[in-house]
Scaffold this motif. Structure first.
Motif, PDB file in Angstrom:
ATOM      1  N   PRO A 126       0.975  -1.519   0.287  1.00 29.07           N
ATOM      2  CA  PRO A 126      -0.014  -0.004   0.004  1.00 29.07           C
ATOM      3  C   PRO A 126       0.942   1.344  -0.193  1.00 29.07           C
ATOM      4  O   PRO A 126       0.278   2.514  -0.301  1.00 29.07           O
ATOM      5  CB  PRO A 126      -0.821  -0.127   1.452  1.00 29.07           C
ATOM      6  N   VAL A 346      -4.265  -2.029  -1.858  1.00 31.89           N
ATOM      7  CA  VAL A 346      -3.885  -0.970  -1.814  1.00 31.89           C
ATOM      8  C   VAL A 346      -5.245  -0.235  -0.815  1.00 31.89           C
ATOM      9  O   VAL A 346      -4.963   1.387  -0.390  1.00 31.89           O
ATOM     10  CB  VAL A 346      -3.445  -0.565  -3.147  1.00 31.89           C
ATOM     11  N   GLY A 351      -4.135   3.417   0.395  1.00 29.91           N
ATOM     12  CA  GLY A 351      -3.187   3.729  -0.187  1.00 29.91           C
ATOM     13  C   GLY A 351      -3.298   4.634  -0.776  1.00 29.91           C
ATOM     14  O   GLY A 351      -2.275   5.371  -1.746  1.00 29.91           O
ATOM     15  N   PRO A 383      -1.571   4.679   5.964  1.00 22.35           N
ATOM     16  CA  PRO A 383      -0.937   3.326   5.638  1.00 22.35           C
ATOM     17  C   PRO A 383       0.262   4.058   6.540  1.00 22.35           C
ATOM     18  O   PRO A 383       0.856   4.265   6.557  1.00 22.35           O
ATOM     19  CB  PRO A 383      -1.299   2.697   5.145  1.00 22.35           C
TER      20      PRO A 383
END
Length: 389
Positions: A126, A346, A351, A383
């Protein structure tokens, strides 16, 4: 290799065999195989009574959207050198995940240098991960501690602070009771707590010392949990006071949270950063992973999406959020946004910080509004995974 290959949960004898195999495969002993014996699951592949592959798995919670999500964290996996090249590692991953998903894991996280192999199996990174180094003299010149007091040792207040702050990011582990002792023993960590007089803990720092061959040392920071900018400054000032012995302070990969404390605080910005292999995420159970995650309380929406499955086909889903809760269910409606398995991971981790970043990563969308809504739904928290396993 004509003898049949079997997969099994390791008993005492197979644990010992795997310890020996890992030492041979990695080229050095793997201490975690001993340290995590009481807490980890070990699955192995056996051929002719001999362990030829295996790996550890931990079932722990990771915070996403402020909520704990059961995760299968995999580590210390290996295949005997003479068995490589026959897709045994991929089969071993399936067997390692099986008991953890049966116990409730809906996502999985790994940290590996074999990122291409992991991507083929559905994991994705991510966010990038850096290890940063700064001259101790530079910290001493650039930061002051104001009226913060420093206390040696890990206190209940500092552990409560870490647990509270971990919820504010996507990825940190909700550390089980045994986690801290494992890390302290493994890396010989020293803990320090930071607080204003009469106040609750506002910072937690853990350090390891790396001695130099000729003289002096460097300090390696493993934990850097700060409740405020002033607490972070006090922690950096404390590190700067080691300048007579330590030329540099190393922030272990991912130790610094992704806010620009050093960028804004250092006078001359003399830091070096080294890219490390990143942590990677995989969604194992899409409906449960969506349900258990935290979501923005002020968002109400429904977006039809398409997600690639493990066979490469695409499945239509309706993603809905209301009052901080979400669900995803099969639908016949054509998707407005399409995620591959890796793109889904992700997005889940926050992300994609904007619609342009999602499009640059290859996310396909027929509606800018739908893509913007999806991105916004997952970006309340950034993240960050400071824990390693």
């Amino acid at each position: 290799m004509n003898q049949q290959l079997t997969f099994t949960t390791a008993d005492d004898g197979l644990w010992q065999q795997y310890d020996q195999l890992a030492t041979r495969a990695y080229g050095h002993p793997i201490a975690d195989i001993t340290h995590l014996r009481e807490h980890a699951d070990l699955q192995v592949a056996v051929r002719g009574g001999r362990v030829v592959a295996g790996g550890l798995g931990l079932l722990v919670d990771q915070f996403f959207g402020g909520a704990p999500v059961p995760s299968a964290c995999l580590g210390d996996g290996c295949v005997a050198p003479e068995e490589r090249g026959d897709h045994l590692a991929a089969d071993m991953v399936t067997e390692r995940l099986r008991p953890l998903t049966e116990r409730g894991a809906v996502i999985s996280t790994i940290v590996t240098s074999s990122t291409g192999y992991a991507r083929r199996l559905g994991w994705e990174a991510p966010v990038g991960v850096l290890a940063q180094t700064v001259a101790t003299d530079e910290l001493k010149r650039s930061f002051t501690s104001e009226d913060f007091e420093v206390e040696h040792g890990l206190t209940d207040g500092a552990e409560a602070l870490q647990h509270h702050l971990a919820r504010q990011w996507n990825g940190p582990v909700r550390r089980p009771a045994w986690w801290t002792r494992w890390k302290q023993n493994k890396s010989t960590l020293t803990a320090y707590n930071f607080a204003r007089p009469g106040r609750a803990a506002a910072g937690l720092l853990t350090l390891a010392t790396k001695r130099h061959e000729r003289h002096g040392m460097s300090l390696v920071v493993h934990d850097f949990w700060a409740a405020s900018q002033s607490a972070a400054a006090a922690m950096l000032a404390f590190l700067g006071r080691h300048n007579t012995r330590a030329r540099t302070i190393e922030f272990r990969r991912g130790a610094l949270p992704p806010y620009p404390t050093l960028l804004h605080g250092l006078r001359h910005h003399r830091t070096t950063a080294e890219a490390w292999h990143p942590w990677m995420l995989r969604i194992l159970n899409i409906p449960e992973a969506i349900r258990l995650r935290g979501w923005p309380a002020d968002l109400t929406t429904a977006v039809p999406i398409e997600i690639e499955n493990e066979t490469g086909d695409w499945t239509r889903w309706m993603f809905q959020v209301k009052a901080g809760e979400a669900e995803i269910a099969p639908t016949q409606i054509e998707g407005q946004v399409s995620f591959t398995r890796r793109q889904l991971a992700v997005w889940y981790a926050g992300g994609y910080r904007s619609t342009p970043s999602a499009r640059m990563a290859g996310v396909r969308a027929t509606s800018d509004k739908a893509l913007s809504t999806l991105v916004r739904s997952a970006t309340d928290f950034e993240p960050w995974l400071p824990d390693h396993f």
